[in-house]
Write a protein that holds these residues in place. Structure first.
Motif, PDB file in Angstrom:
ATOM      1  N   LYS A 228       4.600 -12.510  -2.839  1.00 18.17           N
ATOM      2  CA  LYS A 228       3.664 -13.421  -3.500  1.00 18.17           C
ATOM      3  C   LYS A 228       3.990 -13.662  -4.967  1.00 18.17           C
ATOM      4  CE  LYS A 228      -0.695 -12.929  -2.498  1.00 18.17           C
ATOM      5  NZ  LYS A 228      -1.997 -12.282  -2.277  1.00 18.17           N
ATOM      6  N   TRP A 229       4.588 -12.653  -5.645  1.00 25.15           N
ATOM      7  CA  TRP A 229       4.859 -12.819  -7.074  1.00 25.15           C
ATOM      8  C   TRP A 229       5.856 -11.750  -7.525  1.00 25.15           C
ATOM      9  CZ3 TRP A 229       3.798 -17.154  -9.351  1.00 25.15           C
ATOM     10  CH2 TRP A 229       3.925 -17.268 -10.744  1.00 25.15           C
ATOM     11  N   ASN A 230       6.234 -11.822  -8.780  1.00 21.63           N
ATOM     12  CA  ASN A 230       7.145 -10.844  -9.369  1.00 21.63           C
ATOM     13  C   ASN A 230       6.523  -9.444  -9.361  1.00 21.63           C
ATOM     14  OD1 ASN A 230       9.049 -12.886 -10.273  1.00 21.63           O
ATOM     15  ND2 ASN A 230       7.505 -13.416 -11.803  1.00 21.63           N
ATOM     16  N   PHE A 231       7.380  -8.453  -9.317  1.00 21.50           N
ATOM     17  CA  PHE A 231       7.018  -7.040  -9.406  1.00 21.50           C
ATOM     18  C   PHE A 231       6.272  -6.507  -8.187  1.00 21.50           C
ATOM     19  CE2 PHE A 231       8.357  -7.966 -13.656  1.00 21.50           C
ATOM     20  CZ  PHE A 231       9.038  -6.819 -14.032  1.00 21.50           C
ATOM     21  N   GLU A 232       6.519  -7.104  -7.005  1.00 16.16           N
ATOM     22  CA  GLU A 232       6.085  -6.438  -5.780  1.00 16.16           C
ATOM     23  C   GLU A 232       7.042  -5.281  -5.559  1.00 16.16           C
ATOM     24  OE1 GLU A 232       4.764  -8.266  -2.210  1.00 16.16           O
ATOM     25  OE2 GLU A 232       4.051 -10.047  -3.255  1.00 16.16           O
ATOM     26  N   LYS A 233       6.548  -4.233  -4.896  1.00 11.99           N
ATOM     27  CA  LYS A 233       7.320  -3.000  -4.778  1.00 11.99           C
ATOM     28  C   LYS A 233       7.323  -2.492  -3.336  1.00 11.99           C
ATOM     29  CE  LYS A 233       5.226  -2.220  -9.229  1.00 11.99           C
ATOM     30  NZ  LYS A 233       4.399  -3.435  -9.142  1.00 11.99           N
ATOM     31  N   PHE A 234       8.487  -1.982  -2.925  1.00 12.08           N
ATOM     32  CA  PHE A 234       8.650  -1.371  -1.607  1.00 12.08           C
ATOM     33  C   PHE A 234       9.194   0.036  -1.795  1.00 12.08           C
ATOM     34  CE2 PHE A 234       8.719  -5.820  -0.552  1.00 12.08           C
ATOM     35  CZ  PHE A 234       8.185  -5.909   0.722  1.00 12.08           C
ATOM     36  N   LEU A 235       8.621   1.000  -1.083  1.00 13.02           N
ATOM     37  CA  LEU A 235       9.111   2.370  -1.108  1.00 13.02           C
ATOM     38  C   LEU A 235       9.909   2.614   0.172  1.00 13.02           C
ATOM     39  CD1 LEU A 235       9.182   5.102  -2.569  1.00 13.02           C
ATOM     40  CD2 LEU A 235       7.099   5.720  -1.302  1.00 13.02           C
ATOM     41  N   ILE A 236      11.164   2.993  -0.014  1.00  6.68           N
ATOM     42  CA  ILE A 236      12.056   3.283   1.099  1.00  6.68           C
ATOM     43  C   ILE A 236      12.200   4.801   1.201  1.00  6.68           C
ATOM     44  CG2 ILE A 236      14.358   2.898   2.085  1.00  6.68           C
ATOM     45  CD1 ILE A 236      12.704   0.280   1.581  1.00  6.68           C
TER      46      ILE A 236
ATOM     47  N   VAL B 183      10.957   1.448   5.481  1.00  4.46           N
ATOM     48  CA  VAL B 183       9.927   1.117   4.501  1.00  4.46           C
ATOM     49  C   VAL B 183       8.712   1.997   4.763  1.00  4.46           C
ATOM     50  CG1 VAL B 183       8.396  -0.683   3.608  1.00  4.46           C
ATOM     51  CG2 VAL B 183      10.716  -1.280   4.320  1.00  4.46           C
ATOM     52  N   LYS B 184       8.257   2.681   3.714  1.00  4.72           N
ATOM     53  CA  LYS B 184       7.116   3.582   3.831  1.00  4.72           C
ATOM     54  C   LYS B 184       5.827   2.978   3.274  1.00  4.72           C
ATOM     55  CE  LYS B 184       9.665   6.732   5.613  1.00  4.72           C
ATOM     56  NZ  LYS B 184       9.565   7.034   7.034  1.00  4.72           N
ATOM     57  N   GLN B 185       5.962   2.234   2.170  1.00  3.56           N
ATOM     58  CA  GLN B 185       4.789   1.608   1.560  1.00  3.56           C
ATOM     59  C   GLN B 185       5.217   0.333   0.851  1.00  3.56           C
ATOM     60  OE1 GLN B 185       1.683   3.794  -0.382  1.00  3.56           O
ATOM     61  NE2 GLN B 185       2.500   5.753   0.305  1.00  3.56           N
ATOM     62  N   ARG B 186       4.231  -0.506   0.631  1.00  2.00           N
ATOM     63  CA  ARG B 186       4.428  -1.750  -0.102  1.00  2.00           C
ATOM     64  C   ARG B 186       3.250  -1.925  -1.042  1.00  2.00           C
ATOM     65  NH1 ARG B 186       5.286  -7.758   2.625  1.00  2.00           N
ATOM     66  NH2 ARG B 186       5.155  -8.940   0.687  1.00  2.00           N
ATOM     67  N   TRP B 187       3.539  -2.352  -2.276  1.00  2.00           N
ATOM     68  CA  TRP B 187       2.490  -2.564  -3.255  1.00  2.00           C
ATOM     69  C   TRP B 187       2.589  -3.958  -3.862  1.00  2.00           C
ATOM     70  CZ3 TRP B 187       5.323   2.090  -3.361  1.00  2.00           C
ATOM     71  CH2 TRP B 187       4.594   3.238  -3.072  1.00  2.00           C
ATOM     72  N   ALA B 188       1.451  -4.506  -4.209  1.00  2.00           N
ATOM     73  CA  ALA B 188       1.376  -5.809  -4.870  1.00  2.00           C
ATOM     74  C   ALA B 188       1.834  -5.692  -6.322  1.00  2.00           C
ATOM     75  CB  ALA B 188      -0.065  -6.326  -4.825  1.00  2.00           C
ATOM     76  N   SER B 189       2.027  -6.830  -6.933  1.00  2.00           N
ATOM     77  CA  SER B 189       2.462  -6.910  -8.331  1.00  2.00           C
ATOM     78  C   SER B 189       1.534  -6.156  -9.271  1.00  2.00           C
ATOM     79  CB  SER B 189       2.513  -8.372  -8.771  1.00  2.00           C
ATOM     80  OG  SER B 189       3.353  -9.110  -7.930  1.00  2.00           O
ATOM     81  N   THR B 190       0.269  -6.127  -8.953  1.00  2.00           N
ATOM     82  CA  THR B 190      -0.721  -5.515  -9.843  1.00  2.00           C
ATOM     83  C   THR B 190      -0.667  -3.986  -9.843  1.00  2.00           C
ATOM     84  OG1 THR B 190      -2.326  -5.683  -8.047  1.00  2.00           O
ATOM     85  CG2 THR B 190      -2.342  -7.450  -9.721  1.00  2.00           C
TER      86      THR B 190
END
Length: 182
Positions: A130-138, A144-151
């Motif tokens: 959706k936007w910059n600074f989304e994060k994925f934990l591998i 992929v273990k987790q995903r977080w939004a830019s915020t």
């Protein structure tokens, strides 16, 4: 790359445009972030660098952050790779790898991003960034273990990353299946 089964199957380009084989990270916990130099979330570089230094100090061979600059959201990373690298180092002291500028959505999206989005869709099953600074934990197993939004602030991810660092590496799905009969 329809046959990809893990994070390690991909070779995105590094800051010099050369393949960066993710298989070289096998067994590590990796936080993947799409970054931008001129975004309201750009100050997260400071938190990412602190998180990287803190966790790298206690787990020097087990944790890495990978930045993927992207200009798809409001043209917020218009520079070339050299400009982006200089910006990250001069303004935030970034010491984790920042790879080549790439697309994370659309027809030209980097395949590892397509795989991560398919592996862990966002809210309501959305398979796009959706936007910059989304994060994925591998995890160590390349999944992929987790995903977080830019915020999500980098410091808020520390406990989840530490939990993954404590997890023993499990065999990937293909390794767990064992050798194929011939």
């Amino acid at each position: 790359m329809a046959s990809a089964t893990s994070f390690y199957d991909f070779k995105p380009l590094d800051k010099k445009g050369q393949p960066y084989p993710l298989v070289s990270l096998k067994g590590k916990v990796v936080l993947v972030v799409n970054t931008a130099s001129k975004c309201g979330f750009t100050p997260q570089f400071e938190g990412l660098e602190k998180l990287y230094k803190d966790l790298h100090a206690s787990h020097p061979n087990d944790f890495l952050i990978l930045g993927f600059p992207c200009n798809q959201f409001g043209n917020q990373d218009p520079g070339d790779n050299d400009t982006i690298q200089s910006f990250c180092q001069l303004n935030y002291g970034v010491s984790f790898p920042v790879l080549s500028k790439t697309d994370v959505n659309g027809a030209h999206a980097e395949p590892v991003w397509e795989w991560m989005k398919a592996s862990m869709p966002g809210l309501l099953g959305v398979k796009r960034i959706k936007w910059n600074f989304e994060k994925f934990l591998i995890g160590r197993d390349g999944e992929v273990k987790q995903r977080w939004a830019s915020t999500a602030k980098p410091e808020s991810l520390k406990a989840a990353i530490e939990h993954e660092l404590q997890a023993a590496a499990k065999p990937s799905k293909t390794e767990a299946a064992g050798p194929k009969a011939t």
